[in-house]
Design an enzyme around this catalytic site. Structure first.
Site: not given
Length: 509
Positions: A222, A226-227, A79, A167, A169
């Site tokens: 939690g 991060s876990s 584009c 496009h 995508e």
């Protein structure tokens, strides 16, 4: 060295979708602003130019320096990118007689061209531009056209440089994935070896090399990010990882003891810290959302600094930053108005003396979940909805007080538990309850009430970059509304948020 497709972003709403489609082909890619092109290493196998809300004819139109790319690496310009090449190489780009948005069909396709190999004649594509390439440069060979767009696709003669005005995508381009596969696999020669298992293997190896012998502190929330970061680091450095799970007073109802226990069962070296009073004190009197985020972030840093000093020789702070956090915190056009600060992105104060390690900062949310699955993490953790680092602090609009926290925790618990018991939880990407800074008149029994308004928010998404509001059943919403009003003292009205991202964000603050 990981093979990489480099995506240069000109500010298009679809740029992140390009990255998603490339990664779905098991090919690693990175997004960088057009004006902050990284060093082109041997790992870069090809480059994609994104679309843009700008016109190439604008005075302040994005103008990248492609001198180290064009003619040296395969290049696919989409584009705006295609129009930029035509405009700067001797062609003419002008406003289209008919603004070209929506579905179109490729009436002409050069199937002998490697970019379009295997596509179907009359293949459907998605257009989204106000300008068009009116006259192509002499050395541009047309490889695709629609009824209204003569130069829907081109290749520059004797170069591995292509441009398309549609496009690939977006899902509405029905064979867009085939076109992208032709580019990244057949033209760029990428091996398609970037998988969750390969990411785990290479990341653990890199972490071992980088962190050998060092003590690392990680703040657990939690949540999924991060876990997964904690388990990756645990595999790499074991007990040298010191996890801290902070009760900031802004978690969901009953979450702190429940999640802390689950972490201990995962074998993590984790300590729970009650810092509720510190956070409430830091938030007292603050209503501005940006100031609240900064106050919460600073208090997190203060808590980590206090806890880190209790551990001998800590050198690193680990964070669960993911790729959308990074993308949303970098402006394509340099310094600009802040949408919102992200709790996981940005520098640390000098006094903290810790380096930052972010093992997930190249992954989208769904990729984090797949990596977690590869690591064998409990699906109950992996399938949890995203939850913001500042917690309920940014779901209480206005000043945060103990009374408001209690109201929001109770309403939130009713909504989330109802989603789970109704089998709707996994159909929703993220759900939230927002406590609004307004009160409304109501009637309960024979009495007039003047109480808070609650907004329910539920969206569908794959990575958080875009999201659509979830069409939950009316009967379900009616029951949740009734339960909240009857069981949560201080609330007499419930509304449902039906805005999508963009233009709205998922969180209200």
């Amino acid at each position: 060295m990981q093979e990489t497709i480099l995506i240069l972003d000109f500010g298009s709403q679809y740029t992140q979708l390009i990255a998603r489609r490339v990664r779905e082909l098991n090919v690693y890619c990175e997004i960088h602003p057009f004006n902050k092109i990284p060093e082109i290493s041997s790992a870069v196998k090809g480059v994609v130019l994104s679309g843009s809300p700008f016109s190439v004819r604008d005075m302040d139109a994005p103008t990248p320096d492609l001198s180290k790319i064009r003619g040296k690496l395969p290049l696919l310009a989409i584009c705006y990118g295609a129009q930029f090449l035509a405009h700067t190489l001797g062609g003419e780009v002008m406003p289209s007689n008919n603004r070209e948005y929506g579905r179109a069909n490729l009436g002409f396709i050069d199937l002998s061209n490697p970019l379009l190999a295997g596509l179907s004649q009359n293949s459907q594509v998605w257009m989204s531009h106000g300008d068009t390439i009116l006259h192509k440069p002499e050395h541009f060979n047309v490889i695709a056209s629609t009824a209204d767009v003569a130069v829907a696709g081109f290749q520059i003669a004797h170069e591995q440089t292509w441009g398309i005005q549609f496009h690939p995508e977006v899902y509405h381009t029905t064979e867009g994935t085939n076109l992208l596969r032709n580019f990244v696999v057949d033209i760029c020669g990428c091996r398609q070896d970037w998988t969750p298992a390969s990411f785990v293997e290479s990341t653990i190896a890199r972490l071992k090399k980088t962190l050998t012998g060092d003590q690392v502190v990680l703040g657990l929330s939690g949540g999924v990010d991060s876990s997964v970061a904690a388990v990756l680091l645990h595999h790499a450095i074991g007990k040298n990882l010191h996890c801290i799970f902070v009760d900031n007073g802004l978690l969901r109802k009953g979450e702190f003891p429940t999640v802390l226990d689950s972490y201990k069962h995962m074998g993590l070296n984790v300590k729970g810290v009650d810092a509720r009073a510190q956070f409430l004190s830091a938030l007292a009197g603050i209503s501005d959302p940006e100031l609240k985020r900064k106050a919460i972030g600073k208090t997190f840093i203060d808590v980590f600094d206090q806890e880190a000093h209790l551990i001998s020789d800590v050198k690193w702070l680990a964070q669960g930053t993911i790729y959308p956090d990074v993308i949303e915190s970098v402006s394509v056009n340099g310094p600009s108005a802040t949408i919102k600060s992200h709790h996981n992105v940005g520098g640390l104060p000098d006094y903290m003396k810790l380096k930052v390690v972010e093992p997930l900062n190249t992954l989208f949310k769904d990729e984090v979940r797949r990596v977690g699955h590869s690591l064998g993490i409990d699906p109950a953790i992996l399938n949890r909805h995203p939850f913001p680092g500042p917690g309920l602090g940014i779901r209480i609009l206005g000043e945060v007080t103990p009374e408001k926290i209690s109201i929001l925790q109770e309403a939130d618990a009713i909504f989330i538990n109802a989603l789970k018991s109704s089998g709707l939880y996994q159909q929703v990407w993220q759900a939230a309850v927002i406590l609004l800074p307004v009160k409304s008149v109501g009637v309960m029994g024979d009495e007039r009430t003047y109480e808070y308004v609650i907004a329910l928010r539920a969206v569908g998404s794959t990575d958080g970059m875009t999201a659509d509001w979830s069409h939950l059943p009316y009967e379900f919403l009616a029951k949740v509304s009734n339960d909240i009003i009857n069981r949560v003292k201080g609330v007499n009205r419930v509304v449902y948020d039906i805005s999508s991202k963009p233009p709205a964000t998922i969180e209200w603050e």
